[in-house]
Design a protein around this motif. Structure first.
Motif, PDB file in Angstrom:
ATOM      1  N   THR A   1      30.862  27.273  36.718  1.00 32.80           N
ATOM      2  CA  THR A   1      31.979  27.271  37.670  1.00 32.80           C
ATOM      3  C   THR A   1      31.566  26.674  39.007  1.00 32.80           C
ATOM      4  OG1 THR A   1      31.480  29.577  38.259  1.00 32.80           O
ATOM      5  CG2 THR A   1      33.159  29.195  36.577  1.00 32.80           C
ATOM      6  N   SER A   2      30.326  26.890  39.426  1.00 32.86           N
ATOM      7  CA  SER A   2      29.880  26.355  40.716  1.00 32.86           C
ATOM      8  C   SER A   2      29.805  24.834  40.696  1.00 32.86           C
ATOM      9  CB  SER A   2      28.518  26.941  41.098  1.00 32.86           C
ATOM     10  OG  SER A   2      27.493  26.486  40.224  1.00 32.86           O
ATOM     11  N   ARG A   3      29.678  24.246  39.511  1.00 33.73           N
ATOM     12  CA  ARG A   3      29.579  22.790  39.383  1.00 33.73           C
ATOM     13  C   ARG A   3      30.840  22.163  38.820  1.00 33.73           C
ATOM     14  NH1 ARG A   3      24.981  25.130  39.517  1.00 33.73           N
ATOM     15  NH2 ARG A   3      23.060  24.095  40.194  1.00 33.73           N
ATOM     16  N   GLY A   4      31.852  22.965  38.583  1.00 31.93           N
ATOM     17  CA  GLY A   4      33.097  22.432  38.059  1.00 31.93           C
ATOM     18  C   GLY A   4      32.984  21.883  36.660  1.00 31.93           C
ATOM     19  N   LEU A   5      32.103  22.473  35.847  1.00 35.39           N
ATOM     20  CA  LEU A   5      31.881  22.008  34.484  1.00 35.39           C
ATOM     21  C   LEU A   5      32.682  22.851  33.489  1.00 35.39           C
ATOM     22  CD1 LEU A   5      28.015  21.538  34.736  1.00 35.39           C
ATOM     23  CD2 LEU A   5      29.715  19.702  34.581  1.00 35.39           C
TER      24      LEU A   5
ATOM     25  N   MET B   1      28.753  27.676  25.967  1.00 34.08           N
ATOM     26  CA  MET B   1      29.924  28.319  26.540  1.00 34.08           C
ATOM     27  C   MET B   1      30.891  27.205  26.942  1.00 34.08           C
ATOM     28  SD  MET B   1      30.335  30.855  29.875  1.00 34.08           S
ATOM     29  CE  MET B   1      29.284  32.119  29.181  1.00 34.08           C
ATOM     30  N   VAL B   2      32.172  27.331  26.582  1.00 35.42           N
ATOM     31  CA  VAL B   2      33.137  26.263  26.816  1.00 35.42           C
ATOM     32  C   VAL B   2      34.496  26.859  27.171  1.00 35.42           C
ATOM     33  CG1 VAL B   2      33.600  26.145  24.306  1.00 35.42           C
ATOM     34  CG2 VAL B   2      34.261  24.233  25.779  1.00 35.42           C
ATOM     35  N   ARG B   3      35.182  26.203  28.086  1.00 39.49           N
ATOM     36  CA  ARG B   3      36.539  26.632  28.431  1.00 39.49           C
ATOM     37  C   ARG B   3      37.457  26.502  27.219  1.00 39.49           C
ATOM     38  NH1 ARG B   3      38.349  27.945  33.272  1.00 39.49           N
ATOM     39  NH2 ARG B   3      37.107  27.475  35.142  1.00 39.49           N
ATOM     40  N   ARG B   4      38.288  27.489  27.009  1.00 36.22           N
ATOM     41  CA  ARG B   4      39.172  27.470  25.841  1.00 36.22           C
ATOM     42  C   ARG B   4      40.078  26.250  25.850  1.00 36.22           C
ATOM     43  NH1 ARG B   4      41.533  30.820  21.880  1.00 36.22           N
ATOM     44  NH2 ARG B   4      42.823  29.422  20.660  1.00 36.22           N
ATOM     45  N   GLU B   5      40.613  25.889  26.990  1.00 31.31           N
ATOM     46  CA  GLU B   5      41.543  24.760  27.034  1.00 31.31           C
ATOM     47  C   GLU B   5      40.847  23.448  26.673  1.00 31.31           C
ATOM     48  OE1 GLU B   5      41.395  23.845  31.843  1.00 31.31           O
ATOM     49  OE2 GLU B   5      42.744  25.394  31.075  1.00 31.31           O
ATOM     50  N   VAL B   6      39.577  23.332  27.019  1.00 33.99           N
ATOM     51  CA  VAL B   6      38.823  22.126  26.676  1.00 33.99           C
ATOM     52  C   VAL B   6      38.477  22.125  25.187  1.00 33.99           C
ATOM     53  CG1 VAL B   6      36.665  20.874  27.080  1.00 33.99           C
ATOM     54  CG2 VAL B   6      37.955  21.811  29.007  1.00 33.99           C
ATOM     55  N   TRP B   7      38.159  23.311  24.668  1.00 30.66           N
ATOM     56  CA  TRP B   7      37.934  23.402  23.217  1.00 30.66           C
ATOM     57  C   TRP B   7      39.170  22.922  22.464  1.00 30.66           C
ATOM     58  CZ3 TRP B   7      33.939  24.540  19.962  1.00 30.66           C
ATOM     59  CH2 TRP B   7      34.292  24.723  18.622  1.00 30.66           C
TER      60      TRP B   7
END
Length: 308
Positions: A107-111, A158-164
């Motif tokens: 989150t700190s790197r916007g990834l 670990m991956v954001r659900r929307e990106v998955w």
């Protein structure tokens, strides 16, 4: 409480091991999570293991027919409620603070996704582990990931659900390298964060079935070989060099040194300088030989030594 992270653990006939994986998730602090344990048609007593965790945020999803790691993970993700998805294999464990530290890093790197360094444990009867410090930069692109899948996403991703959902599910046609295929698709649109801190412990068990490795590499070549050649000859060479090094590793496991050497030379002929696959596959074995067939080991952090 709605979970922030959904932890997906596929399991097949590992009732004796998966309890440690589940406990390592329950030991995480500071982040609301749920655990989705996907029973991929096991025939052992998984129920007895699950019964050890009454009241835990744990759901069990069962397959009537074995579908492999890709299919099992897809089932877990389809049922997930969290904003983030995290993977853990049934015979691996997380170290304390894994979720909190990795989420803060991303989150700190916007990834939108990332992996971490990890430890390797080659035997269950010891707390001695080998450090696997990957020496990657903090953000990886397709240029890095065409070499192979060396980031152990099954225990560290670990991956954001929307990106998955954007990239799409794992391809169940792969019984091996489904994670490499997914990372190739992901990295065509996004950067993969790499936290240079060992936060998982990966157990190296029996080597993968030769047929699964062979078929997986062939699928990857068919899917990406021509595509990369049209887009970037340089990326295509790196990809082919990575495939050759995987074949070298397979021959090495089969105790066929001449075939392994041929594939290593093929990889180096394609990319003689800065060959990342060589650094990840061959160099560790050379260092191991320098230590008399073993690699330097440490005691898994936060756990007692065998003598204590």
């Amino acid at each position: 409480m709605t979970p922030i992270v959904s932890v997906v653990i596929p399991v097949f006939n590992r009732a004796d091991l998966v309890g440690a994986a589940v406990q390592s998730v329950l030991d995480q602090k500071g982040i609301p999570f749920e655990i989705l344990l996907v029973d991929d048609a096991s025939t052992d007593d998984l129920g007895a293991t699950v019964a050890r965790f009454p009241g835990a945020p744990l759901s069990v999803l069962r397959h009537a027919v074995n579908s492999g790691a890709a299919g099992a993970r897809n089932t877990g993700i389809a049922a997930a409620r969290g904003d983030w998805i995290a993977f853990l294999d049934s015979d691996d464990i997380w170290l304390p603070g894994k979720l909190e530290q990795q989420l803060a890093f991303l989150t700190s790197r916007g990834l939108s996704a990332g992996c971490t360094d990890y430890y390797i444990r080659r035997a269950l009867d010891t707390e001695e582990v080998e450090e696997r410090l990957l020496a990657y930069k903090e953000e990886l692109t397709l240029r890095d990931l065409v070499w192979g899948c060396y980031v152990s996403p099954g225990a560290t991703l670990m991956v954001r659900r929307e990106v998955w959902d954007e990239v799409g599910p794992l391809d169940p046609a792969y019984r091996r390298f489904e994670d490499w295929d997914w990372l190739m698709r992901f990295s065509r649109r996004h950067r993969l964060g790499m936290l240079a801190q060992p936060l998982s412990c990966v157990r190296f068990s029996a080597p993968p079935a030769r047929q699964q490795v062979t078929e997986g590499l062939m699928r990857l070549e068919v899917r990406y070989g021509s595509l990369l050649a049209k887009e970037s000859p340089d990326l295509a060479r790196r990809f082919r060099a990575g495939i050759a090094m995987e074949r070298a590793a397979m021959a090495f496991r089969d105790r066929k040194p001449l075939i392994a050497a041929w594939h290593v030379l093929h990889s180096l002929a394609l990319v003689p300088i800065s060959n990342l696959a060589f650094a990840k596959v061959v160099a560790p074995r050379v260092r191991g030989a320098a230590y008399g067939g073993t690699r330097p080991r440490v005691i898994l952090p936060g756990r007692p030594s065998a003598s204590s």
